[in-house]
Design an enzyme around this catalytic site. Structure first.
Site, PDB file in Angstrom:
ATOM      1  N   ARG A   1       0.837  -1.259  -0.106  1.00 15.59           N
ATOM      2  CA  ARG A   1      -0.163  -0.022   0.016  1.00 15.59           C
ATOM      3  C   ARG A   1       0.987   1.319  -0.077  1.00 15.59           C
ATOM      4  O   ARG A   1       1.830   1.258   0.862  1.00 15.59           O
ATOM      5  CB  ARG A   1      -1.001   0.012   1.154  1.00 15.59           C
ATOM      6  CG  ARG A   1      -1.789   1.165   1.193  1.00 15.59           C
ATOM      7  CD  ARG A   1      -2.752   1.338   2.535  1.00 15.59           C
ATOM      8  NE  ARG A   1      -3.222   2.838   2.532  1.00 15.59           N
ATOM      9  CZ  ARG A   1      -3.300   3.596   3.518  1.00 15.59           C
ATOM     10  NH1 ARG A   1      -2.896   3.290   4.859  1.00 15.59           N
ATOM     11  NH2 ARG A   1      -3.633   4.990   3.202  1.00 15.59           N
TER      12      ARG A   1
ATOM     13  N   HIS B   1      -2.771  11.279   0.570  1.00 16.45           N
ATOM     14  CA  HIS B   1      -2.407  10.835   1.758  1.00 16.45           C
ATOM     15  C   HIS B   1      -1.402  12.366   2.345  1.00 16.45           C
ATOM     16  O   HIS B   1      -0.332  12.478   2.570  1.00 16.45           O
ATOM     17  CB  HIS B   1      -1.309   9.840   1.857  1.00 16.45           C
ATOM     18  CG  HIS B   1      -1.328   9.085   3.360  1.00 16.45           C
ATOM     19  ND1 HIS B   1      -1.357   7.924   3.616  1.00 16.45           N
ATOM     20  CD2 HIS B   1      -0.801   9.667   4.417  1.00 16.45           C
ATOM     21  CE1 HIS B   1      -1.061   7.582   4.754  1.00 16.45           C
ATOM     22  NE2 HIS B   1      -0.840   8.779   5.432  1.00 16.45           N
TER      23      HIS B   1
ATOM     24  N   GLU C   1      -7.365   9.051   5.961  1.00 14.77           N
ATOM     25  CA  GLU C   1      -7.634   9.851   7.235  1.00 14.77           C
ATOM     26  C   GLU C   1      -8.186  11.191   7.399  1.00 14.77           C
ATOM     27  O   GLU C   1      -7.360  11.898   7.771  1.00 14.77           O
ATOM     28  CB  GLU C   1      -6.425   9.547   8.345  1.00 14.77           C
ATOM     29  CG  GLU C   1      -5.863   8.152   8.455  1.00 14.77           C
ATOM     30  CD  GLU C   1      -5.076   8.254   9.657  1.00 14.77           C
ATOM     31  OE1 GLU C   1      -4.419   9.209  10.150  1.00 14.77           O
ATOM     32  OE2 GLU C   1      -4.865   7.047  10.174  1.00 14.77           O
TER      33      GLU C   1
ATOM     34  N   ASN D   1      -7.581   2.364   9.363  1.00 10.45           N
ATOM     35  CA  ASN D   1      -6.245   2.249  10.209  1.00 10.45           C
ATOM     36  C   ASN D   1      -6.377   2.229  11.743  1.00 10.45           C
ATOM     37  O   ASN D   1      -7.685   3.145  12.367  1.00 10.45           O
ATOM     38  CB  ASN D   1      -5.791   3.727   9.614  1.00 10.45           C
ATOM     39  CG  ASN D   1      -5.329   4.018   8.402  1.00 10.45           C
ATOM     40  OD1 ASN D   1      -5.260   3.099   7.672  1.00 10.45           O
ATOM     41  ND2 ASN D   1      -4.749   4.918   8.024  1.00 10.45           N
TER      42      ASN D   1
ATOM     43  N   TYR E   1      -4.517   2.178  15.640  1.00 12.90           N
ATOM     44  CA  TYR E   1      -3.361   2.209  16.603  1.00 12.90           C
ATOM     45  C   TYR E   1      -3.310   1.901  18.033  1.00 12.90           C
ATOM     46  O   TYR E   1      -2.436   1.253  18.661  1.00 12.90           O
ATOM     47  CB  TYR E   1      -2.416   3.437  16.430  1.00 12.90           C
ATOM     48  CG  TYR E   1      -2.002   3.541  14.803  1.00 12.90           C
ATOM     49  CD1 TYR E   1      -0.671   3.283  14.589  1.00 12.90           C
ATOM     50  CD2 TYR E   1      -2.639   4.099  13.992  1.00 12.90           C
ATOM     51  CE1 TYR E   1      -0.327   3.389  13.529  1.00 12.90           C
ATOM     52  CE2 TYR E   1      -2.113   4.198  12.626  1.00 12.90           C
ATOM     53  CZ  TYR E   1      -1.063   4.006  12.265  1.00 12.90           C
ATOM     54  OH  TYR E   1      -0.335   3.783  11.229  1.00 12.90           O
TER      55      TYR E   1
ATOM     56  N   GLU F   1      -3.633   0.301   7.913  1.00 15.19           N
ATOM     57  CA  GLU F   1      -2.627   0.719   8.655  1.00 15.19           C
ATOM     58  C   GLU F   1      -2.502   0.055  10.077  1.00 15.19           C
ATOM     59  O   GLU F   1      -3.725   0.090  10.694  1.00 15.19           O
ATOM     60  CB  GLU F   1      -2.336   2.250   8.889  1.00 15.19           C
ATOM     61  CG  GLU F   1      -1.892   2.709   7.724  1.00 15.19           C
ATOM     62  CD  GLU F   1      -1.703   4.253   7.816  1.00 15.19           C
ATOM     63  OE1 GLU F   1      -1.575   4.943   8.945  1.00 15.19           O
ATOM     64  OE2 GLU F   1      -1.717   5.067   7.007  1.00 15.19           O
TER      65      GLU F   1
HETATM   66  C1  PNW Z   1      -1.271   7.859  10.729  1.00 16.96           C
HETATM   67  N1  PNW Z   1      -2.841  11.212  16.039  1.00 16.96           N
HETATM   68  O1  PNW Z   1      -1.536   9.035  10.963  1.00 16.96           O
HETATM   69  C2  PNW Z   1      -1.045   8.108   9.076  1.00 16.96           C
HETATM   70  O2  PNW Z   1      -1.913   7.548   8.097  1.00 16.96           O
HETATM   71  C3  PNW Z   1       0.241   8.028   8.693  1.00 16.96           C
HETATM   72  O3  PNW Z   1       0.591   8.854   7.921  1.00 16.96           O
HETATM   73  C4  PNW Z   1       1.380   8.170  10.229  1.00 16.96           C
HETATM   74  O4  PNW Z   1       2.654   7.838  10.119  1.00 16.96           O
HETATM   75  C5  PNW Z   1       0.634   6.889  11.173  1.00 16.96           C
HETATM   76  O5  PNW Z   1      -0.540   7.018  11.309  1.00 16.96           O
HETATM   77  C6  PNW Z   1       1.637   7.160  12.509  1.00 16.96           C
HETATM   78  O6  PNW Z   1       1.373   8.288  12.942  1.00 16.96           O
HETATM   79  C7  PNW Z   1      -1.816   9.577  12.389  1.00 16.96           C
HETATM   80  O7  PNW Z   1      -2.355  12.134  16.262  1.00 16.96           O
HETATM   81  C8  PNW Z   1      -1.185  10.690  12.823  1.00 16.96           C
HETATM   82  O8  PNW Z   1      -4.064  10.612  16.672  1.00 16.96           O
HETATM   83  C9  PNW Z   1      -1.509  11.314  14.034  1.00 16.96           C
HETATM   84  C10 PNW Z   1      -2.631  10.598  14.822  1.00 16.96           C
HETATM   85  C11 PNW Z   1      -3.261   9.448  14.189  1.00 16.96           C
HETATM   86  C12 PNW Z   1      -2.675   8.959  13.090  1.00 16.96           C
END
Ligand code: PNW
Length: 475
Positions: free
Chosen positions: A82, A128, A175, A313, A315, A379
């Protein structure tokens, strides 16, 4: 090796990256490549915006090393890749009547051909976050729904025309919450120049994020419409990718239970509800009233149903309490501990991210139940605390990242056993790269990058993931 056969035999897995985070190989090379500046080039030039002063023009040099990088992903077992196309690399000024950069167009064509030659299915993201700077200068970029939609659709059409014979998997936007909230409210990300400052103490606009979010939905929907009507013969799939971590109520009090749902509505529902259900969430409307733009009947007809899948995505997980002053998170406090005061997990290298795998299974079940679409996980990844300060030898023994993937992949397997239709998994990220406002400090790579020499070294986590899919995808 024990085979679990837990995932369908056509399960897609690989690594994810984004153009602005990996391509740059130095300012001279970037200039020679014909790429136009994006809002991130401009943002990097503003003092104090990027933690370590890093520049998008000098990151991993994927622009010249792409062939070796793709071979490396293949050697790790990935069956897909991706990546995103840089809008200003293919149309330097960005607009619908602006010229195309042939060299830039050819670059992605070569990357796509090589992916296919290696047997890796390309998943291509159109946007992106690297908006052509010129469009921000001309009309405020995403603030101008009509003009940005026209320009975005022309760019999307150019990509479908040029690559659509070989690319079957398209993601319009990555996002949109981050674009609208971090780029137009919080001020942490580009372009960060709100025009309406309701809060005199900071870079906070209380109208721009919602205007920008609305434009993003409309532009996305028009691009999807163009794809489905003009490029139906390509028989591909197209959709949107949303962020949104799991929000667990801090306790059973009605206020905190409501706060958790409000947070999901603001982070996920803001975009997912219009796309999959045909309207904005009621809680968002109640919170924002006339600051939330209305869809015209024609607009919502186009937005509703405009994604073939749910691009996810994911995390982390937060414990959520009512009463914060942050509309882009539904006015919820996001915590990493419950009433017992015990941290859910140790710190990572970023304040918003911790290794809390149990929320992932809940999140996937929630998305599937509410939106009913096949889920592509686009992601998921982790930044190990202090990794930039470690020796190379220590950094590649990334036990904390292995721990993260073990837990989160287990959650994916559990969600699939629950009946959730998960079709892909992309680890963020292939290698260490430009982490936006945090610069080159936090490292998300499964492969290490030495930024002086650009040398790549595989970390333990990359091998772990390869092995995991080998064991869990049905033979
Ligand atoms: C995602 N937050 O971004 C993005 O899709 C990527 O480009 C990035 O590198 C990756 O997650 C890791 O950060 C985010 O502040 C950036 O909550 C910031 C946030 C969440 C997602």
């Amino acid at each position: 090796m024990t085979r679990t056969n837990a995932l369908r035999s056509d399960f897609i897995w690989g690594f994810a990256t984004a153009a602005a985070q990996i391509e740059g190989g130095g300012a001279e090379q970037e200039a020679a490549s014909g790429r136009g500046p994006s809002i991130w080039d401009y943002f990097c030039d503003q003092p104090g915006k990027i933690a370590d002063g890093a520049k998008v023009t000098d990151t991993c040099d994927f622009y010249t090393r792409w062939k070796e990088d793709l071979a490396m992903m293949k050697s790790l077992g990935a069956n897909s890749y991706r990546f995103s196309i840089s809008w200003p690399r293919v149309i330097p000024l960005g607009g619908k009547d602006d010229p195309v950069n042939k060299q830039g167009l050819q670059f992605y064509s070569d990357v796509i051909d090589e992916c296919l030659r290696l047997g890796m299915t390309p998943f291509v993201t159109l946007y992106h976050w690297d908006l052509p700077l010129e469009l921000y200068k001309r009309y405020g970029g995403w603030l101008d729904k009509e003009r940005v939609t026209a320009d975005f659709v022309r760019y999307a059409r150019l990509c479908f025309e040029t690559y659509g014979d070989r690319v079957q998997n398209w993601i319009t936007l990555n996002e949109p919450w981050v674009v609208a909230a971090l780029g137009h409210a919080a001020g942490a990300f580009a372009p960060c120049v709100p025009r309406v400052r309701a809060n005199p103490s900071g870079h906070v606009s209380n109208t721009e994020p919602w205007i920008v979010g609305h434009s993003l939905l409309i532009a996305h929907a028009h691009a999807v419409h163009a794809y489905r009507t003009e490029f139906a013969h390509q028989r591909g799939t197209i959709g949107i990718t949303l962020n949104g971590d799991w929000a667990e109520p801090y306790d059973a009090s009605p206020d905190n239970v409501k706060a958790a749902q409000d947070k999901m509505d603001a982070a996920v529902g803001w975009f997912a509800d219009p796309v999959y259900l045909g309207h904005y969430p009621a809680s968002l409307k109640a919170m924002l009233r006339d600051r939330l733009p209305d869809f015209t009947p024609a607009e919502i007809a186009l937005v509703h149903g405009s994604s073939d899948f749910y691009g996810c995505n994911f995390y982390t997980t937060n414990m959520v309490k009512a009463g914060a002053d942050d509309e882009t998170n539904g006015n919820a406090h996001l915590l990493f501990e419950g009433p017992d005061g015990v941290p859910l997990a140790p710190e990572s290298d970023l304040g918003w991210l911790r290794d809390v795998p149990w929320g992932f299974r809940k999140h996937l079940n929630y998305l599937y139940k509410r939106y009913g679409k096949p889920i592509y996980i686009t992601e998921n990844g982790y930044a190990v605390k202090g990794e930039s300060e470690m020796s190379a030898a220590d950094a590649v023994r990334d036990a904390d990242r292995v721990h993260y993937f073990e837990g989160y992949l287990g959650a994916v397997r559990d969600a699939v056993a629950d009946g959730v239709d998960v079709r892909s998994y992309f680890a963020w990220s292939c290698y260490d790269n430009f982490e936006w406002a945090s610069g080159l400090g936090p490292r998300f790579g499964c492969v290490r990058v030495d930024y002086d020499t650009k040398k790549r070294t595989v970390k333990d986590s990359a091998r772990f993931i390869g092995q995991w899919f080998e064991e869990n995808i049905t033979a």
